[in-house]
Structure formats: structure tokens, C-alpha cells
Design a protein around this motif. Structure first.
Motif, PDB file in Angstrom:
ATOM      1  N   GLU A 138       0.544  -1.096   0.092  1.00  0.00           N
ATOM      2  CA  GLU A 138       0.026   0.141   0.087  1.00  0.00           C
ATOM      3  C   GLU A 138       0.986   1.118  -0.042  1.00  0.00           C
ATOM      4  OE1 GLU A 138      -0.798   0.623   4.800  1.00  0.00           O
ATOM      5  OE2 GLU A 138      -2.230  -0.458   3.531  1.00  0.00           O
TER       6      GLU A 138
ATOM      7  N   LYS B  53       0.637  11.625   1.960  1.00  0.00           N
ATOM      8  CA  LYS B  53       0.171  10.237   1.331  1.00  0.00           C
ATOM      9  C   LYS B  53      -1.206  10.288   0.728  1.00  0.00           C
ATOM     10  CE  LYS B  53       3.570   7.342   3.614  1.00  0.00           C
ATOM     11  NZ  LYS B  53       3.746   6.131   4.438  1.00  0.00           N
ATOM     12  N   ASN B  54      -2.059  11.408   1.390  1.00  0.00           N
ATOM     13  CA  ASN B  54      -3.356  11.246   1.008  1.00  0.00           C
ATOM     14  C   ASN B  54      -3.661  11.982  -0.171  1.00  0.00           C
ATOM     15  OD1 ASN B  54      -4.195   9.591   3.289  1.00  0.00           O
ATOM     16  ND2 ASN B  54      -4.490  11.411   4.645  1.00  0.00           N
TER      17      ASN B  54
ATOM     18  N   ILE C 299      -3.349  12.979  -4.359  1.00  0.00           N
ATOM     19  CA  ILE C 299      -2.999  12.458  -5.662  1.00  0.00           C
ATOM     20  C   ILE C 299      -2.849  13.406  -6.384  1.00  0.00           C
ATOM     21  CG2 ILE C 299      -4.436  11.453  -7.680  1.00  0.00           C
ATOM     22  CD1 ILE C 299      -6.324  10.143  -6.011  1.00  0.00           C
TER      23      ILE C 299
ATOM     24  N   PHE D  88       0.770   9.063  -7.232  1.00  0.00           N
ATOM     25  CA  PHE D  88       0.090   8.727  -6.073  1.00  0.00           C
ATOM     26  C   PHE D  88       0.349   7.722  -5.344  1.00  0.00           C
ATOM     27  CE2 PHE D  88      -2.189   7.221 -10.065  1.00  0.00           C
ATOM     28  CZ  PHE D  88      -2.065   5.811  -9.886  1.00  0.00           C
ATOM     29  N   ASN D  89       0.073   7.319  -4.252  1.00  0.00           N
ATOM     30  CA  ASN D  89       0.334   6.220  -3.195  1.00  0.00           C
ATOM     31  C   ASN D  89      -0.684   5.424  -3.595  1.00  0.00           C
ATOM     32  OD1 ASN D  89      -0.850   4.885  -0.806  1.00  0.00           O
ATOM     33  ND2 ASN D  89       1.306   5.501  -0.467  1.00  0.00           N
TER      34      ASN D  89
ATOM     35  N   LYS E 174      -2.601   2.918  -2.054  1.00  0.00           N
ATOM     36  CA  LYS E 174      -3.673   2.969  -1.013  1.00  0.00           C
ATOM     37  C   LYS E 174      -4.525   4.059  -1.324  1.00  0.00           C
ATOM     38  CE  LYS E 174      -4.911   2.137   3.663  1.00  0.00           C
ATOM     39  NZ  LYS E 174      -6.062   3.160   3.784  1.00  0.00           N
ATOM     40  N   THR E 175      -3.835   5.349  -1.410  1.00  0.00           N
ATOM     41  CA  THR E 175      -4.855   6.279  -1.626  1.00  0.00           C
ATOM     42  C   THR E 175      -5.872   6.404  -2.884  1.00  0.00           C
ATOM     43  OG1 THR E 175      -3.066   7.882  -0.481  1.00  0.00           O
ATOM     44  CG2 THR E 175      -4.909   8.928  -1.771  1.00  0.00           C
TER      45      THR E 175
ATOM     46  N   ASP F  86      -8.486   3.710  -2.398  1.00  0.00           N
ATOM     47  CA  ASP F  86      -9.433   4.197  -1.559  1.00  0.00           C
ATOM     48  C   ASP F  86     -10.447   5.126  -2.252  1.00  0.00           C
ATOM     49  OD1 ASP F  86      -8.661   2.649   0.682  1.00  0.00           O
ATOM     50  OD2 ASP F  86      -7.330   4.561   1.489  1.00  0.00           O
ATOM     51  N   ASN F  87      -9.746   5.894  -3.230  1.00  0.00           N
ATOM     52  CA  ASN F  87     -10.821   6.980  -3.964  1.00  0.00           C
ATOM     53  C   ASN F  87     -11.439   6.062  -5.005  1.00  0.00           C
ATOM     54  OD1 ASN F  87     -10.147  10.136  -3.816  1.00  0.00           O
ATOM     55  ND2 ASN F  87      -8.354   8.924  -2.796  1.00  0.00           N
TER      56      ASN F  87
END
Length: 207
Positions: free
Chosen positions: A65, A99-100, A102, A162-163, A165-166, A169-170
Motif C-alpha cells: 500500500e 500520502k493522501n 493524488i 500517487f500512493n 492505497k490512496t 481508496d478513492n
């Protein structure tokens, strides 16, 4: 494609090329000599959101992640590769502690242009990094001149960072109809056409 691979080769742990199955023969010739390069072939064209979500899931499954992903169109001509890599590294450093987010790399317009989409910037977060107010489709000539004059818009090059996991989640919250189908794909070498055809065709900008 090969220019794009070489441009990012030294800063990548792995390069994943995603394209239509119709392009497989020509792509394999380009990538076979590069050990870092892996491929996924879509059974049908479903625009960039399904493509990015598929890549994100595969990378998440393999690396976890906290992996940072850089999405690039394969056909861009970039004159100053070092400046581009500097921009990528700048974005990477920002994401390490944010990290959150994009990210997308906007291109400074040099003229009014009706052939490109645009990114409207919002407030400045840190030097050279802005929040995005909206993505704008290719404008008419009047709008293009307005965008150029206000200095509030960048050209949209379709570049995202981007990360894993982020982004996942989106997709799970904002594009459920895409993620529900992508989540079921586990064999990346044999993607069922029926499943992929059922995924909404939409760009990552609007998904």
C-alpha cells in the motif's frame, strides 16, 4: 513508448505498460530488452480510469500500500528530460509526507491552445504545488485565450502520481462501479473480455 521507458528507467523499480491486446506484437518488440518492464493487455479499450485502477491493483498486490505510482502517457515528447525528472522527484518528495494526495503534473502554457485539456489551479499548498479546482476539456479559441491570460491554468498532460492505497481508496468511494469489477481481476495475463467490457469507459480526470 521506448523513449518514455528510457526517460524514467533509472528512477523506477518496475515499469508497467498497459495497452490494448491489439498492440501486443509491436509492444513486445519494444519492451523485451528491458528487464524492469512488465505488461498488461486490456481486452478492450475502456479509457484511462479502468486502466489506472487495473495498474494500481496489480502494483498494490505485488508491492503493497505504500508504493508510489507514476502514470504517464506512452506517446509524449518531452524535450527537457532532466527538468521533467526533477519535477517528478519534487512530487515524490511531497507525497512521502502527504500520502493522501493524488498529484498531477501540469504543463505551463506557452500560448493559447485549443488542442489540449486544462487544469485549473486553486490555492498554493507549498512552492510550485497547488490544489486543483477542476479539469477542463479542450476549450474553444476564446476560452483558450482567457486561460492563457489569467495564468490560472496548466495544460493537462495526463500525468498522475500517487500512493497505491490512496488511489484505491478513492476508487472504492468515488468510482465504485469501476472498482467492483477491477477488484475481481486476479489473473492479469488473462483478463476476461466480458468482465472488462462491462466496466464504464471514463477518464481518470472525471472518475
Amino acid at each position: 513508448l521506448e523513449e518514455t521507458i528510457l526517460r524514467i528507467y533509472d528512477i523506477s523499480s518496475e515499469i508497467l505498460v498497459i495497452s490494448s491486446i491489439k498492440q501486443k506484437t509491436s509492444i513486445e518488440k519494444d519492451v523485451e530488452k528491458y528487464k524492469k518492464v512488465k505488461t498488461i493487455y486490456e481486452p478492450s479499450a475502456r479509457n484511462t480510469a479502468p486502466c489506472v485502477s487495473l495498474a494500481t491493483k496489480m502494483i498494490y498486490d505485488k508491492y503493497g500500500e505504500d508504493t508510489i505510482v507514476l502514470v504517464l502517457p506512452a506517446d509524449h515528447y518531452i524535450k527537457y528530460s532532466k527538468k521533467f525528472i526533477d519535477s517528478v522527484n519534487f512530487a515524490l518528495n511531497f507525497l512521502k509526507t502527504n500520502k493522501n494526495f493524488i498529484g498531477t503534473i501540469g504543463l505551463e502554457p506557452t500560448r493559447p491552445e485549443t488542442g489540449y485539456g486544462y487544469i485549473k489551479k486553486q490555492k498554493q499548498l507549498v512552492e510550485n504545488i497547488y490544489s486543483v479546482e477542476s479539469f477542463v476539456e479542450k476549450p474553444d479559441e476564446k476560452k483558450a485565450k482567457e486561460f492563457f491570460t489569467t495564468k490560472n491554468y496548466f495544460w493537462n498532460g495526463g500525468i498522475f502520481i500517487f500512493n497505491t492505497k490512496t488511489m484505491m481508496d478513492n476508487f472504492k468511494t468515488l468510482a465504485v462501479e469501476i472498482w467492483d469489477k477491477i477488484e475481481k481481476i486476479n489473473d492479469y495475463n488473462n483478463i476476461a473480455k466480458e468482465t472488462y467490457d462491462s466496466i464504464p469507459s471514463i477518464s481518470i480526470d472525471y472518475a
